[in-house]
Design a protein around this motif. Sequence first.
Motif, PDB file in Angstrom:
ATOM      1  N   GLY A 281      37.582  25.980 -35.237  1.00 51.43           N
ATOM      2  CA  GLY A 281      38.847  25.596 -34.602  1.00 51.43           C
ATOM      3  C   GLY A 281      39.999  26.221 -35.348  1.00 51.43           C
ATOM      4  O   GLY A 281      39.901  26.522 -36.534  1.00 51.43           O
ATOM      5  N   ASN A 282      41.091  26.456 -34.661  1.00 54.18           N
ATOM      6  CA  ASN A 282      42.246  27.018 -35.338  1.00 54.18           C
ATOM      7  C   ASN A 282      43.526  26.577 -34.660  1.00 54.18           C
ATOM      8  O   ASN A 282      43.528  26.228 -33.487  1.00 54.18           O
ATOM      9  N   GLU A 283      44.577  26.597 -35.458  1.00 53.74           N
ATOM     10  CA  GLU A 283      45.863  26.086 -35.014  1.00 53.74           C
ATOM     11  C   GLU A 283      46.937  27.116 -35.321  1.00 53.74           C
ATOM     12  O   GLU A 283      46.908  27.763 -36.369  1.00 53.74           O
TER      13      GLU A 283
ATOM     14  N   LEU B  25      36.339  25.416 -30.192  1.00 46.30           N
ATOM     15  CA  LEU B  25      35.112  25.910 -29.584  1.00 46.30           C
ATOM     16  C   LEU B  25      34.046  24.832 -29.691  1.00 46.30           C
ATOM     17  O   LEU B  25      33.832  24.282 -30.765  1.00 46.30           O
ATOM     18  N   ASN B  26      33.388  24.554 -28.593  1.00 45.22           N
ATOM     19  CA  ASN B  26      32.256  23.629 -28.581  1.00 45.22           C
ATOM     20  C   ASN B  26      31.042  24.397 -28.086  1.00 45.22           C
ATOM     21  O   ASN B  26      30.850  24.574 -26.876  1.00 45.22           O
ATOM     22  N   ARG B  27      30.245  24.867 -29.024  1.00 47.48           N
ATOM     23  CA  ARG B  27      29.087  25.705 -28.648  1.00 47.48           C
ATOM     24  C   ARG B  27      28.015  24.881 -27.928  1.00 47.48           C
ATOM     25  O   ARG B  27      27.359  25.373 -27.026  1.00 47.48           O
TER      26      ARG B  27
ATOM     27  N   SER C 147      32.353  35.931 -29.075  1.00 43.28           N
ATOM     28  CA  SER C 147      33.791  36.023 -29.343  1.00 43.28           C
ATOM     29  C   SER C 147      34.551  35.340 -28.223  1.00 43.28           C
ATOM     30  O   SER C 147      34.185  35.465 -27.052  1.00 43.28           O
ATOM     31  N   PHE C 148      35.609  34.661 -28.632  1.00 44.42           N
ATOM     32  CA  PHE C 148      36.354  33.853 -27.664  1.00 44.42           C
ATOM     33  C   PHE C 148      37.844  33.995 -27.938  1.00 44.42           C
ATOM     34  O   PHE C 148      38.269  33.995 -29.102  1.00 44.42           O
TER      35      PHE C 148
ATOM     36  N   ALA D  52      46.266  20.129 -22.134  1.00 46.01           N
ATOM     37  CA  ALA D  52      45.039  20.761 -22.624  1.00 46.01           C
ATOM     38  C   ALA D  52      44.300  21.433 -21.477  1.00 46.01           C
ATOM     39  O   ALA D  52      44.243  20.889 -20.366  1.00 46.01           O
ATOM     40  N   PHE D  53      43.768  22.606 -21.762  1.00 47.78           N
ATOM     41  CA  PHE D  53      42.949  23.334 -20.796  1.00 47.78           C
ATOM     42  C   PHE D  53      41.561  23.530 -21.380  1.00 47.78           C
ATOM     43  O   PHE D  53      41.428  23.758 -22.578  1.00 47.78           O
ATOM     44  N   ASN D  54      40.569  23.513 -20.509  1.00 51.67           N
ATOM     45  CA  ASN D  54      39.218  23.864 -20.927  1.00 51.67           C
ATOM     46  C   ASN D  54      38.760  25.113 -20.211  1.00 51.67           C
ATOM     47  O   ASN D  54      39.261  25.443 -19.127  1.00 51.67           O
ATOM     48  N   CYS D  55      37.783  25.761 -20.805  1.00 49.15           N
ATOM     49  CA  CYS D  55      37.184  26.950 -20.207  1.00 49.15           C
ATOM     50  C   CYS D  55      35.695  26.890 -20.532  1.00 49.15           C
ATOM     51  O   CYS D  55      35.329  26.826 -21.708  1.00 49.15           O
ATOM     52  N   THR D  56      34.853  26.896 -19.521  1.00 47.11           N
ATOM     53  CA  THR D  56      33.416  26.842 -19.768  1.00 47.11           C
ATOM     54  C   THR D  56      32.808  28.227 -19.592  1.00 47.11           C
ATOM     55  O   THR D  56      33.289  29.032 -18.785  1.00 47.11           O
ATOM     56  N   TYR D  57      31.776  28.502 -20.343  1.00 46.65           N
ATOM     57  CA  TYR D  57      31.090  29.791 -20.240  1.00 46.65           C
ATOM     58  C   TYR D  57      29.595  29.557 -20.094  1.00 46.65           C
ATOM     59  O   TYR D  57      29.052  28.572 -20.599  1.00 46.65           O
ATOM     60  N   SER D  58      28.943  30.497 -19.423  1.00 47.22           N
ATOM     61  CA  SER D  58      27.542  30.264 -19.058  1.00 47.22           C
ATOM     62  C   SER D  58      26.554  30.882 -20.038  1.00 47.22           C
ATOM     63  O   SER D  58      25.396  30.458 -20.088  1.00 47.22           O
ATOM     64  N   ASN D  59      27.009  31.888 -20.802  1.00 45.21           N
ATOM     65  CA  ASN D  59      26.073  32.607 -21.665  1.00 45.21           C
ATOM     66  C   ASN D  59      26.088  32.043 -23.082  1.00 45.21           C
ATOM     67  O   ASN D  59      27.078  32.193 -23.797  1.00 45.21           O
ATOM     68  N   SER D  60      24.998  31.425 -23.477  1.00 47.05           N
ATOM     69  CA  SER D  60      24.953  30.793 -24.803  1.00 47.05           C
ATOM     70  C   SER D  60      24.982  31.816 -25.933  1.00 47.05           C
ATOM     71  O   SER D  60      25.215  31.462 -27.079  1.00 47.05           O
TER      72      SER D  60
END
Lengths: 111, 114
Positions: free
Chosen positions: A54-56, A64-66, A32-33, A20-28
């Motif tokens: 979520g999608n598979e 996505l965890n907003r 689109s992701f 599993a990989f995570n990616c964090t973003y700074s702009n709330s």
Amino acid sequence: RKEVEQDPGPFNVPEGATVAFNCTYSNSASQSFFWYRQDCRKEPKLLMSVYSSGNEDGRFTAQLNRASQYISLLIRDSKLSDSATYLCVVNLGGGSYIPTFGRGTSLIVHP
Amino acid sequence: SAVISQKPSRDICQRGTSLTIQCQVDSQVTMMFWYRQQPGQSLTLIATANQGSEATYESGFVIDKFPISRPNLTFSTLTVSNMSPEDSSIYLCSVGESSYNEQFFGPGTRLTVL
């Protein structure tokens, strides 16, 4: 703080493993992701979009965890051919197209 | 998805010269973009190529250094002007339908400046 952050890895896993990989973003306000895959010396190719619910797609699951401002990619039953760099892309959307790429996470699947 | 081609696929250029990269799409697309990817780095957006008007440049990129043309909905060019070794990079064009949609990338142009 960088706008889109990824652990560069490499993640070195045996065939059949789950990774599993995570990616964090700074702009709330990001709307689109996406996850892209980039093979060595090739252009990025879309792996999957990331939806709020979520999608598979086969062995791949994106979430996505907003609240915590991150997206994740889960790969089950890893194959040798999954070895690549996985880029997350976040953009603001809404007429202000500012696609921002993460540096990518390198995955190496070994026999 | 659109089929995108770029020319040249690679080039080795002398300092101070200019190179024009072409991007051709097999269908009309709304948005075209130019990116740079330096070794070991992620993609950096240079500009959005606007059909019939001046390109929209991102911070750190200017028209004099990276003039862009987009005469129609299937074609764009990026020129890397007065090149220096720091311009050595892969240059990629991409297309998309809207600010919410995914992008599709061309195969890239690998530029080496001596």
